[in-house]
Structures are given as C-alpha cells and as structure tokens.
Design a protein around this motif. Structure first.
Motif, mmCIF file in Angstrom:
data_model
loop_
_atom_site.group_PDB
_atom_site.id
_atom_site.type_symbol
_atom_site.label_atom_id
_atom_site.label_comp_id
_atom_site.label_asym_id
_atom_site.label_seq_id
_atom_site.Cartn_x
_atom_site.Cartn_y
_atom_site.Cartn_z
ATOM 1 N N GLY A 215 0.995 -1.253 0.057
ATOM 2 C CA GLY A 215 0.231 0.044 -0.137
ATOM 3 C C GLY A 215 0.756 1.386 -0.091
ATOM 4 N N LEU A 216 2.054 1.309 -0.018
ATOM 5 C CA LEU A 216 3.069 2.393 -0.339
ATOM 6 C C LEU A 216 3.661 2.576 -1.650
ATOM 7 C CD1 LEU A 216 4.674 2.177 3.193
ATOM 8 C CD2 LEU A 216 2.857 3.503 2.520
ATOM 9 N N ASN A 217 2.986 2.142 -2.617
ATOM 10 C CA ASN A 217 3.336 2.112 -3.934
ATOM 11 C C ASN A 217 3.524 3.484 -4.224
ATOM 12 O OD1 ASN A 217 4.302 1.711 -6.507
ATOM 13 N ND2 ASN A 217 2.338 1.046 -7.524
ATOM 14 N N PHE A 218 4.391 4.536 -3.922
ATOM 15 C CA PHE A 218 4.508 5.894 -4.155
ATOM 16 C C PHE A 218 5.024 6.350 -5.453
ATOM 17 C CE2 PHE A 218 4.250 6.858 0.765
ATOM 18 C CZ PHE A 218 2.922 6.635 0.873
ATOM 19 N N PRO A 219 4.738 7.124 -6.139
ATOM 20 C CA PRO A 219 5.381 7.719 -7.372
ATOM 21 C C PRO A 219 6.597 8.401 -6.885
ATOM 22 C CG PRO A 219 3.166 8.508 -7.544
ATOM 23 C CD PRO A 219 3.371 7.916 -6.120
ATOM 24 N N GLU A 220 7.889 8.165 -7.686
ATOM 25 C CA GLU A 220 9.186 8.598 -7.255
ATOM 26 C C GLU A 220 9.559 9.851 -8.019
ATOM 27 O OE1 GLU A 220 10.335 4.393 -5.201
ATOM 28 O OE2 GLU A 220 11.185 4.901 -6.853
ATOM 29 N N ASP A 221 10.655 9.582 -8.999
ATOM 30 C CA ASP A 221 11.273 10.730 -9.655
ATOM 31 C C ASP A 221 10.414 11.531 -10.369
ATOM 32 O OD1 ASP A 221 13.207 9.113 -8.427
ATOM 33 O OD2 ASP A 221 14.620 9.169 -10.561
ATOM 34 N N GLY A 222 10.243 12.918 -10.009
ATOM 35 C CA GLY A 222 9.507 13.929 -10.913
ATOM 36 C C GLY A 222 10.389 14.910 -10.880
ATOM 37 N N ILE A 223 10.032 15.899 -11.810
ATOM 38 C CA ILE A 223 10.906 17.277 -11.926
ATOM 39 C C ILE A 223 10.022 18.158 -11.033
ATOM 40 C CG2 ILE A 223 11.479 18.993 -13.423
ATOM 41 C CD1 ILE A 223 11.595 17.114 -15.573
ATOM 42 N N TYR A 224 10.878 19.158 -10.215
ATOM 43 C CA TYR A 224 10.435 20.100 -9.521
ATOM 44 C C TYR A 224 11.078 21.268 -9.509
ATOM 45 C CZ TYR A 224 8.107 16.469 -6.898
ATOM 46 O OH TYR A 224 7.269 15.351 -6.680
ATOM 47 N N CYS A 225 10.333 22.460 -9.221
ATOM 48 C CA CYS A 225 10.960 23.788 -9.117
ATOM 49 C C CYS A 225 10.181 24.713 -8.240
ATOM 50 C CB CYS A 225 10.841 24.494 -10.634
ATOM 51 S SG CYS A 225 9.266 24.838 -11.150
ATOM 52 N N LEU A 226 10.825 25.845 -8.055
ATOM 53 C CA LEU A 226 10.331 26.775 -7.128
ATOM 54 C C LEU A 226 8.713 27.285 -7.661
ATOM 55 C CD1 LEU A 226 12.875 28.888 -5.513
ATOM 56 C CD2 LEU A 226 11.941 26.848 -4.699
ATOM 57 N N GLU A 227 7.916 27.546 -6.881
ATOM 58 C CA GLU A 227 6.499 27.943 -7.445
ATOM 59 C C GLU A 227 6.622 29.093 -8.188
ATOM 60 O OE1 GLU A 227 2.021 28.036 -5.568
ATOM 61 O OE2 GLU A 227 3.786 28.147 -4.385
ATOM 62 N N GLU A 228 7.535 30.061 -7.714
ATOM 63 C CA GLU A 228 7.845 31.152 -8.492
ATOM 64 C C GLU A 228 8.359 30.962 -9.994
ATOM 65 O OE1 GLU A 228 10.603 35.318 -8.082
ATOM 66 O OE2 GLU A 228 10.857 33.348 -6.920
ATOM 67 N N THR A 229 9.092 30.074 -10.075
ATOM 68 C CA THR A 229 9.470 29.806 -11.603
ATOM 69 C C THR A 229 8.416 28.986 -12.330
ATOM 70 O OG1 THR A 229 11.834 29.038 -10.561
ATOM 71 C CG2 THR A 229 11.121 28.057 -12.861
ATOM 72 N N ALA A 230 7.318 28.214 -11.740
ATOM 73 C CA ALA A 230 6.279 27.669 -12.591
ATOM 74 C C ALA A 230 5.401 28.759 -12.852
ATOM 75 C CB ALA A 230 5.809 26.789 -11.710
ATOM 76 N N THR A 231 5.378 29.744 -12.168
ATOM 77 C CA THR A 231 4.565 30.821 -12.478
ATOM 78 C C THR A 231 4.946 32.092 -13.275
ATOM 79 O OG1 THR A 231 3.661 30.753 -9.955
ATOM 80 C CG2 THR A 231 3.036 32.895 -11.197
ATOM 81 N N HIS A 232 6.167 32.163 -13.366
ATOM 82 C CA HIS A 232 6.649 33.234 -13.943
ATOM 83 C C HIS A 232 7.056 32.613 -15.370
ATOM 84 C CE1 HIS A 232 5.904 36.480 -11.242
ATOM 85 N NE2 HIS A 232 6.614 35.796 -10.318
ATOM 86 N N HIS A 233 7.310 31.409 -15.469
ATOM 87 C CA HIS A 233 7.959 30.968 -16.661
ATOM 88 C C HIS A 233 7.375 29.375 -17.071
ATOM 89 C CE1 HIS A 233 11.296 33.701 -16.368
ATOM 90 N NE2 HIS A 233 11.454 33.455 -14.952
ATOM 91 N N PRO A 234 6.148 29.659 -17.279
ATOM 92 C CA PRO A 234 5.194 28.102 -17.605
ATOM 93 C C PRO A 234 5.757 27.669 -18.742
ATOM 94 C CG PRO A 234 4.001 30.384 -17.909
ATOM 95 C CD PRO A 234 5.137 30.521 -16.972
ATOM 96 N N GLU A 235 6.069 28.597 -20.057
ATOM 97 C CA GLU A 235 6.388 27.895 -21.363
ATOM 98 C C GLU A 235 7.744 27.172 -21.034
ATOM 99 O OE1 GLU A 235 5.766 27.135 -25.298
ATOM 100 O OE2 GLU A 235 4.458 27.762 -23.395
ATOM 101 N N LEU A 236 8.477 27.727 -20.180
ATOM 102 C CA LEU A 236 9.998 27.070 -20.024
ATOM 103 C C LEU A 236 9.838 25.541 -19.365
ATOM 104 C CD1 LEU A 236 13.203 26.928 -19.603
ATOM 105 C CD2 LEU A 236 12.964 28.359 -17.745
ATOM 106 N N CYS A 237 8.897 25.614 -18.343
ATOM 107 C CA CYS A 237 8.496 24.395 -17.687
ATOM 108 C C CYS A 237 8.033 23.505 -18.575
ATOM 109 C CB CYS A 237 7.710 24.746 -16.274
ATOM 110 S SG CYS A 237 8.260 25.706 -15.259
ATOM 111 N N ARG A 238 7.138 23.749 -19.547
ATOM 112 C CA ARG A 238 6.261 22.920 -20.475
ATOM 113 C C ARG A 238 7.428 22.339 -21.360
ATOM 114 N NH1 ARG A 238 4.721 22.562 -25.294
ATOM 115 N NH2 ARG A 238 5.611 24.852 -26.010
#
Length: 333
Positions: A215-238
C-alpha cells in the motif's frame, strides 16, 4: 538626334532590381540573429547512471536545445541533496521523490511540473538466512536507511506498523549489510538489489521487501521547481518536460546507444561503470515509468497524490497538505 527616353516601367524595374539585389547581399553577409537560449540547471538526485537516462539522452541528442533550453545537469550524491540545490539557488529545477517534494514544501515552496516514475522501486533487502520474510519481521532489528530524504517512506512504514526498529545510517556502500551489521538495507530495485546479485549472491539468498506491495506504492522521480519559476516561466517548464519525455522515449527505443551515452557520462564523472548493471537499470526504469500505459509520460495522477498525502498526514510527516492544483503545475492533469 534626340536622346532616347527610358520608359517609366523600365526605370521602376531597374530601381527595384537593384534594391532587391542589395537586400539579398545584406542577407548573405549579415547573419540573422540567433534565437536566445534559456540557460537553466537541473539537479539530479544521484550520480550519473541509467536512472537518469531520459535527461542525459535528451541533452546529448539536443532535445532540450531544440526547445530553446541550454541545460546543465548537476549530479547528486550521498552528501548532495537536490532539494538543497533548489533552496540555495544553485539549480532552477531538480528531480525529487513525491514524498520528498511534499515534505520539503513545508519549508520551501516547491511544485511538481512533471512526474516520470509512476511506481515505487524502493525496497528493503534482507538475507533469507536472517529469517526475515515480511516487513513485520523487522521489529527489533537493525535497518540501514540512507541518511537523507530517501528515508521518509521507510519511517512512515515503521510508524504505520508500530515497528521498533533501530535505524543505522547507510552510506552508498552495501558493506555493512554484507557483513551483517544490519539485518536489512535500503535499496532500489533497479540499483542496489541487482548490485548484490552482481556480487555473487543468488536470488534465493535475498528477501526483497517492496514498499509497493503493502500500500505504499508512491510515485518517485519527478521534476520540481520553485513555485515562482512555474508561475513566471510556464512555457519554459512545459518545454523542459516535453524534451524530457522525448528523451525517455528515445532511451527506451535505442537501448544500446543509450547505454553508450550513459557509460560515457559515468566515466567522465569518474563513476564506476558496468554495462550489464546499467542495462538492468534502464530496463527497470522502463518498468516503473511505463507502469501504467493509460497514464501519459510526465503526468502526476491526482489519486496518487492524494494517497501519498493521506499516508504522510497519518504518520505525522505532514501537518497540512497542499491541494493538488497548488502542488502540481504540469500541462496535463
């Protein structure tokens, strides 16, 4: 004899022809201005290896450059936390486990922009000679845990099952386990488990305990950034996620070329390289990334997010959980 008068249309043609020729010459002699590239850094959780094949291949094959991204990959290690690279500003992006991202968000405003490993590969490994057959058998035993952010899942399990476990800090080496200094060691299915087999142990000698099976089948590696980066540079993140998806697809479709690339990067980083082990790792990465053919690459499933939050809240690793839309900023939801 009167001078011949040029007809008006001939005057226009000569002038236009000269102007056009001048533009052509200018175009040849003066190169067009190149599109500007976004220079960013992506911190990896560990040293270069097939675990990160999608990122390494995407950089090597120019997939990031094709999206206008000049990407630098920053290797991690036992003493280098990818989340700290974000916190200190040494990297704009980092790979993290979902559990790490959620817990780190309590002190650092991180968000997930792309989820790649959908199935947990984390496990504890015991020797069959120890008599350990299940997680419940770990009660009263010494268990090696990495002294970093990878131990959240194990500690949540011990709390959930009420196990009295003596935690021993585990390095990148498995020597303590091999010498019976601990009864169980932390490992990844794609790495430490196969490393022990390569040391000469047989599958019958080892008892793997998969978190995914209780019951602990947790997703592991993902890409993360600061919220500010995602808010101000959404196209770069995409674009970063798009190029990474392409990298993983290419890596799985071109195994031998990918192994050549990975081994070259490992050797450059002075990391011990073993082709059969990296082949095993790449195949296991495909298993846990393409675990569910109905989920597109790079997407965090809301049900997985809620399940992990619930366990972390119940075990005291989170006091408050963000909403799915606050935490996940991927293109598809």
């Amino acid at each position: 004899m009167p001078l011949l008068q040029k007809k008006p249309w001939k005057v226009w043609w000569n002038q236009s022809h000269r102007a056009l020729l001048a533009l052509v010459i200018i175009g040849v002699l003066v190169p067009t201005q190149a599109h500007s590239m976004d220079s960013v850094r992506l911190a990896l959780q560990w040293v270069p290896q097939a675990q990160f094949a999608g990122y390494i291949v995407a950089k090597e094959k120019g997939f990031y450059a094709a999206e206008g991204i000049d990407l630098t990959l920053l290797p991690g290690g036992p003493d280098v936390l990818a989340s700290e690279q974000l916190a200190t500003g040494n990297a704009e992006f980092a790979t993290l486990f979902l559990t790490t991202g959620l817990q780190r968000r309590t002190t650092l405003p991180v968000v997930n922009i792309g989820q790649f490993v959908q199935q947990s590969a984390l496990l504890l490994i015991a020797k069959t000679s120890s008599g350990i057959r299940a997680f419940s058998d770990l009660d009263g035993k010494r268990v090696g845990l990495w002294n970093n952010e990878f131990q959240i899942q194990a500690r949540a399990l011990f709390h959930q099952m009420g196990l009295d476990v003596t935690v021993i800090p585990q390095s990148s080496s498995l020597d303590l386990f091999l010498r019976d200094g601990v009864q169980a060691a932390s490992g990844m299915w794609y790495n430490e488990y196969h490393t022990l087999l390569s040391y000469g142990l047989d599958t019958e000698d080892l008892q793997p305990l998969f978190f995914s099976e209780i019951g602990l089948n947790f997703p592991e590696d993902g890409i993360y950034c600061l919220e500010e980066t995602a808010t101000h540079h959404p196209e770069l993140c995409r674009k970063l996620v798009k190029a990474t998806i392409r990298g993983w697809q290419y890596a799985f479709a071109h195994t031998d070329e990918t192994l050549d690339i990975i081994l070259r990067h490992m050797q450059a980083a002075k990391v011990p390289a073993n082709r059969p082990h990296q082949r095993w790792m790449l195949k296991r990465m495909e298993d846990i990334i393409i675990a569910d053919t109905t989920t597109p690459l790079g997407v965090l499933r809301e049900e997985d997010f809620k399940r992990v939050c619930q366990v972390l809240l119940e075990t005291g690793f989170l006091k408050n959980a963000p909403t799915f839309t606050e935490f996940y900023k991927g293109a598809a939801r």
